[in-house]
Design a protein around this motif. Structure first.
Motif, PDB file in Angstrom:
ATOM      1  N   LYS A 168       1.633   0.731  34.477  1.00  0.00           N
ATOM      2  CA  LYS A 168       2.492   0.108  33.532  1.00  0.00           C
ATOM      3  C   LYS A 168       3.781   0.147  33.932  1.00  0.00           C
ATOM      4  CE  LYS A 168      -1.244  -0.301  30.759  1.00  0.00           C
ATOM      5  NZ  LYS A 168      -1.934  -0.683  29.506  1.00  0.00           N
ATOM      6  N   GLY A 169       4.267  -1.004  33.803  1.00  0.00           N
ATOM      7  CA  GLY A 169       5.693  -1.133  34.026  1.00  0.00           C
ATOM      8  C   GLY A 169       6.686  -1.064  33.092  1.00  0.00           C
ATOM      9  N   SER A 170       6.078  -1.004  31.736  1.00  0.00           N
ATOM     10  CA  SER A 170       7.153  -0.901  30.499  1.00  0.00           C
ATOM     11  C   SER A 170       6.361  -0.185  29.469  1.00  0.00           C
ATOM     12  CB  SER A 170       7.519  -2.388  30.107  1.00  0.00           C
ATOM     13  OG  SER A 170       6.178  -3.177  29.760  1.00  0.00           O
ATOM     14  N   VAL A 171       7.052   0.202  28.576  1.00  0.00           N
ATOM     15  CA  VAL A 171       6.690   0.895  27.403  1.00  0.00           C
ATOM     16  C   VAL A 171       5.721  -0.233  26.510  1.00  0.00           C
ATOM     17  CG1 VAL A 171       6.849   2.173  25.306  1.00  0.00           C
ATOM     18  CG2 VAL A 171       8.351   2.193  27.334  1.00  0.00           C
ATOM     19  N   PRO A 172       4.469   0.235  26.083  1.00  0.00           N
ATOM     20  CA  PRO A 172       3.687  -0.413  25.370  1.00  0.00           C
ATOM     21  C   PRO A 172       4.306  -0.711  24.046  1.00  0.00           C
ATOM     22  CG  PRO A 172       2.298   1.242  26.099  1.00  0.00           C
ATOM     23  CD  PRO A 172       3.753   1.562  26.519  1.00  0.00           C
ATOM     24  N   PHE A 173       4.190  -2.160  23.367  1.00  0.00           N
ATOM     25  CA  PHE A 173       4.879  -2.742  22.308  1.00  0.00           C
ATOM     26  C   PHE A 173       4.236  -2.079  21.201  1.00  0.00           C
ATOM     27  CE2 PHE A 173       5.278  -5.761  18.864  1.00  0.00           C
ATOM     28  CZ  PHE A 173       6.462  -5.861  18.809  1.00  0.00           C
ATOM     29  N   VAL A 174       5.113  -1.556  20.236  1.00  0.00           N
ATOM     30  CA  VAL A 174       4.704  -0.693  19.008  1.00  0.00           C
ATOM     31  C   VAL A 174       5.870  -1.295  18.024  1.00  0.00           C
ATOM     32  CG1 VAL A 174       4.118   1.255  17.863  1.00  0.00           C
ATOM     33  CG2 VAL A 174       3.604   0.985  20.194  1.00  0.00           C
ATOM     34  N   ALA A 175       5.454  -1.709  16.902  1.00  0.00           N
ATOM     35  CA  ALA A 175       6.293  -2.015  15.728  1.00  0.00           C
ATOM     36  C   ALA A 175       5.849  -1.520  14.445  1.00  0.00           C
ATOM     37  CB  ALA A 175       6.368  -3.415  15.783  1.00  0.00           C
ATOM     38  N   SER A 176       6.965  -0.935  13.630  1.00  0.00           N
ATOM     39  CA  SER A 176       6.564  -0.626  12.281  1.00  0.00           C
ATOM     40  C   SER A 176       7.600  -1.068  11.312  1.00  0.00           C
ATOM     41  CB  SER A 176       6.724   0.962  12.422  1.00  0.00           C
ATOM     42  OG  SER A 176       7.924   1.480  12.741  1.00  0.00           O
TER      43      SER A 176
ATOM     44  N   THR B  58       9.311  -0.530  19.682  1.00  0.00           N
ATOM     45  CA  THR B  58       9.471   0.070  20.572  1.00  0.00           C
ATOM     46  C   THR B  58       8.782  -0.727  21.779  1.00  0.00           C
ATOM     47  OG1 THR B  58       9.283   2.071  19.746  1.00  0.00           O
ATOM     48  CG2 THR B  58       8.579   2.209  21.979  1.00  0.00           C
ATOM     49  N   GLY B  59       9.372  -0.995  23.112  1.00  0.00           N
ATOM     50  CA  GLY B  59       8.914  -1.961  23.984  1.00  0.00           C
ATOM     51  C   GLY B  59       9.479  -3.210  23.595  1.00  0.00           C
ATOM     52  N   SER B  60       8.773  -4.085  24.329  1.00  0.00           N
ATOM     53  CA  SER B  60       9.294  -5.379  23.861  1.00  0.00           C
ATOM     54  C   SER B  60       8.109  -6.642  23.816  1.00  0.00           C
ATOM     55  CB  SER B  60      10.076  -5.798  25.415  1.00  0.00           C
ATOM     56  OG  SER B  60      10.543  -7.342  25.360  1.00  0.00           O
ATOM     57  N   SER B  61       8.312  -7.744  22.899  1.00  0.00           N
ATOM     58  CA  SER B  61       7.120  -8.747  22.974  1.00  0.00           C
ATOM     59  C   SER B  61       8.036  -9.856  22.151  1.00  0.00           C
ATOM     60  CB  SER B  61       6.364  -8.182  21.719  1.00  0.00           C
ATOM     61  OG  SER B  61       5.172  -9.006  21.752  1.00  0.00           O
ATOM     62  N   SER B  62       7.222 -11.042  21.959  1.00  0.00           N
ATOM     63  CA  SER B  62       7.577 -12.065  21.185  1.00  0.00           C
ATOM     64  C   SER B  62       6.833 -12.103  20.044  1.00  0.00           C
ATOM     65  CB  SER B  62       7.402 -13.389  22.097  1.00  0.00           C
ATOM     66  OG  SER B  62       7.795 -14.457  21.417  1.00  0.00           O
ATOM     67  N   VAL B  63       7.695 -12.348  18.604  1.00  0.00           N
ATOM     68  CA  VAL B  63       7.127 -12.560  17.664  1.00  0.00           C
ATOM     69  C   VAL B  63       7.241 -13.700  16.704  1.00  0.00           C
ATOM     70  CG1 VAL B  63       7.252  -9.921  17.292  1.00  0.00           C
ATOM     71  CG2 VAL B  63       8.961 -11.449  16.542  1.00  0.00           C
ATOM     72  N   ASP B  64       6.298 -14.024  15.804  1.00  0.00           N
ATOM     73  CA  ASP B  64       6.500 -14.963  15.014  1.00  0.00           C
ATOM     74  C   ASP B  64       7.353 -14.765  13.515  1.00  0.00           C
ATOM     75  OD1 ASP B  64       5.464 -16.827  16.638  1.00  0.00           O
ATOM     76  OD2 ASP B  64       3.505 -16.812  15.869  1.00  0.00           O
ATOM     77  N   VAL B  65       8.401 -15.404  13.171  1.00  0.00           N
ATOM     78  CA  VAL B  65       9.056 -14.895  12.079  1.00  0.00           C
ATOM     79  C   VAL B  65       8.960 -16.089  10.917  1.00  0.00           C
ATOM     80  CG1 VAL B  65      11.130 -13.919  11.071  1.00  0.00           C
ATOM     81  CG2 VAL B  65      10.675 -13.688  13.297  1.00  0.00           C
TER      82      VAL B  65
ATOM     83  N   SER C 112      -7.165 -12.424  11.828  1.00  0.00           N
ATOM     84  CA  SER C 112      -7.343 -13.353  12.929  1.00  0.00           C
ATOM     85  C   SER C 112      -6.593 -13.202  14.248  1.00  0.00           C
ATOM     86  CB  SER C 112      -6.658 -14.800  12.316  1.00  0.00           C
ATOM     87  OG  SER C 112      -7.366 -15.025  11.079  1.00  0.00           O
ATOM     88  N   GLY C 113      -6.654 -11.819  14.729  1.00  0.00           N
ATOM     89  CA  GLY C 113      -6.132 -11.464  16.033  1.00  0.00           C
ATOM     90  C   GLY C 113      -4.497 -11.130  15.947  1.00  0.00           C
ATOM     91  N   TYR C 114      -4.015 -11.390  14.932  1.00  0.00           N
ATOM     92  CA  TYR C 114      -2.582 -10.811  14.631  1.00  0.00           C
ATOM     93  C   TYR C 114      -2.469  -9.600  13.936  1.00  0.00           C
ATOM     94  CZ  TYR C 114      -1.136 -15.525  16.496  1.00  0.00           C
ATOM     95  OH  TYR C 114      -1.153 -16.541  17.356  1.00  0.00           O
ATOM     96  N   LYS C 115      -1.156  -9.009  14.046  1.00  0.00           N
ATOM     97  CA  LYS C 115      -0.892  -8.160  13.244  1.00  0.00           C
ATOM     98  C   LYS C 115       0.444  -8.744  12.452  1.00  0.00           C
ATOM     99  CE  LYS C 115       0.443  -3.243  12.479  1.00  0.00           C
ATOM    100  NZ  LYS C 115       0.576  -1.920  13.236  1.00  0.00           N
ATOM    101  N   TYR C 116       0.461  -8.250  11.060  1.00  0.00           N
ATOM    102  CA  TYR C 116       1.449  -8.740  10.006  1.00  0.00           C
ATOM    103  C   TYR C 116       2.336  -7.724   9.466  1.00  0.00           C
ATOM    104  CZ  TYR C 116      -1.002 -13.290  10.247  1.00  0.00           C
ATOM    105  OH  TYR C 116      -1.720 -14.549  10.695  1.00  0.00           O
ATOM    106  N   HIS C 117       3.739  -8.037   9.440  1.00  0.00           N
ATOM    107  CA  HIS C 117       4.392  -7.025   8.594  1.00  0.00           C
ATOM    108  C   HIS C 117       5.156  -7.923   7.498  1.00  0.00           C
ATOM    109  CE1 HIS C 117       4.607  -3.756  11.864  1.00  0.00           C
ATOM    110  NE2 HIS C 117       4.354  -4.840  12.447  1.00  0.00           N
ATOM    111  N   TYR C 118       4.973  -7.529   6.434  1.00  0.00           N
ATOM    112  CA  TYR C 118       5.437  -8.185   5.267  1.00  0.00           C
ATOM    113  C   TYR C 118       6.293  -7.554   4.475  1.00  0.00           C
ATOM    114  CZ  TYR C 118       5.271  -9.718   0.322  1.00  0.00           C
ATOM    115  OH  TYR C 118       5.541 -10.076  -0.864  1.00  0.00           O
ATOM    116  N   TYR C 119       7.454  -8.202   4.025  1.00  0.00           N
ATOM    117  CA  TYR C 119       8.497  -7.265   3.343  1.00  0.00           C
ATOM    118  C   TYR C 119       9.016  -8.290   2.133  1.00  0.00           C
ATOM    119  CZ  TYR C 119       9.709  -5.059   8.087  1.00  0.00           C
ATOM    120  OH  TYR C 119       9.523  -4.458   9.006  1.00  0.00           O
ATOM    121  N   SER C 120       8.858  -7.627   0.922  1.00  0.00           N
ATOM    122  CA  SER C 120       9.194  -8.179  -0.208  1.00  0.00           C
ATOM    123  C   SER C 120      10.648  -8.003  -0.647  1.00  0.00           C
ATOM    124  CB  SER C 120       8.326  -7.936  -1.390  1.00  0.00           C
ATOM    125  OG  SER C 120       8.131  -6.358  -1.544  1.00  0.00           O
ATOM    126  N   SER C 121      11.203  -7.140   0.129  1.00  0.00           N
ATOM    127  CA  SER C 121      12.800  -6.698  -0.120  1.00  0.00           C
ATOM    128  C   SER C 121      13.348  -6.231   1.362  1.00  0.00           C
ATOM    129  CB  SER C 121      12.875  -5.254  -1.025  1.00  0.00           C
ATOM    130  OG  SER C 121      12.123  -4.529  -0.548  1.00  0.00           O
TER     131      SER C 121
END
Length: 280
Positions: free
Chosen positions: A37-45, A69-76, A53-62
């Motif tokens: 493993k050449g990089s830190v696994p991607f983790v987000a909070s 941690t790590g690196s990835s590409s996300v949809d916003v 459907s195969g995605y993790k979602y982070h929902y913000y109402s405020s």
């Protein structure tokens, strides 16, 4: 306008970067393959999380933080706060943006979720993504209506214009177009108040389930005419507030919608929202 159908959004990159396998020799002369493993696994909070459907979602109402941690590409997905009604004219809906493949890497993103009349933002390495607040007697993500004259413009790719009123009308505040919505312009009118523009339908998508609505960012209706007709806000469950003839225009409902206009006072727009998703 953005298409929230999950089958048309495009795929984010994998969440863990793995270099090519390396061979190494152990005792006894046997060669084995080992993934390194050449990089830190991607983790987000941050936010309220769910998986679908195969995605993790982070929902913000405020407003809050998206911590990576790590690196990835996300949809916003950003929805700005809706505009308030003003002087009989319906408020415009907050801007709506669906932005794909935003690179995040080892960072804390201080994101903003707009209250009424406030932008929503997501700072990224390539530049901050901003959904523009709904218009309040002004241009905006979607523009508000304007007493006496043409409605204000929306922001390209985020929303639509406010409806046109009647220039020189005897009762201009009661002959005003509706506020623009993310799905359509506010209604023009030559007699009575115009209805708010429609919102963007997200029916049947994971986003609808996460946000708890089927439509987002509807425009606010303008005040009714002198005979008591009242225009409705657009956008269904994401609808703007209705206009009122002699009282305060109704407050917006749903997410990112504009408030209704009223001769007696303005209705208030509703807050926006922000969702981040990535493959898991």
């Amino acid at each position: 306008m953005p298409n929230f159908n999950r089958n048309r959004l495009g795929k984010a990159v994998g969440s863990t970067s793995t270099l090519a396998p390396r061979s190494r020799r152990i005792s006894g002369g046997k060669t084995v393959q080992a993934n390194w493993k050449g990089s830190v696994p991607f983790v987000a909070s941050g936010g309220t999380t769910s998986t679908a459907s195969g995605y993790k979602y982070h929902y913000y109402s405020s407003s809050g933080n998206f911590i990576v941690t790590g690196s990835s590409s996300v949809d916003v997905y950003l929805i700005a706060g809706g505009g308030n009604g003003s002087g009989g004219a319906g408020g415009g809906a907050g801007g709506v943006i669906a932005w794909q493949s935003v690179v995040v890497s080892e960072e804390t993103v201080a994101l903003t979720v707009g209250a009424a009349q406030t932008d929503s933002t997501f700072p990224a390495a390539a530049g901050t993504i901003t959904a523009v607040k709904g218009g309040t007697n002004s241009i905006g993500g979607s523009g508000s209506a304007q007493v006496w004259s043409a409605g204000y413009a929306g922001t390209s790719g985020q929303g639509n214009r406010g409806g046109n009123g009647t220039f020189g009308a005897t009762d201009p505040e009661r002959n005003t177009g509706g506020g623009g919505g993310s799905g359509s312009a506010g209604a023009d009118t030559s007699s009575g108040g115009g209805a708010g523009g429609s919102g963007t339908s997200i029916t049947g998508t994971d986003l609808a389930t996460i946000l708890g609505v089927n439509t987002i960012a509807g425009g606010g209706g303008s005040t009714g005419n002198q005979y008591g007709n009242v225009s409705a806000g657009g956008g269904g469950s994401g609808g703007g507030g209705a206009g009122q003839t002699y009282t305060v225009g109704n407050n917006a409902t749903g997410i990112g919608s504009g408030g209704g206009g009223g001769v007696g006072g303005q209705g208030t727009g509703s807050a926006g929202a922000l969702v981040v998703r990535y493959l898991v």
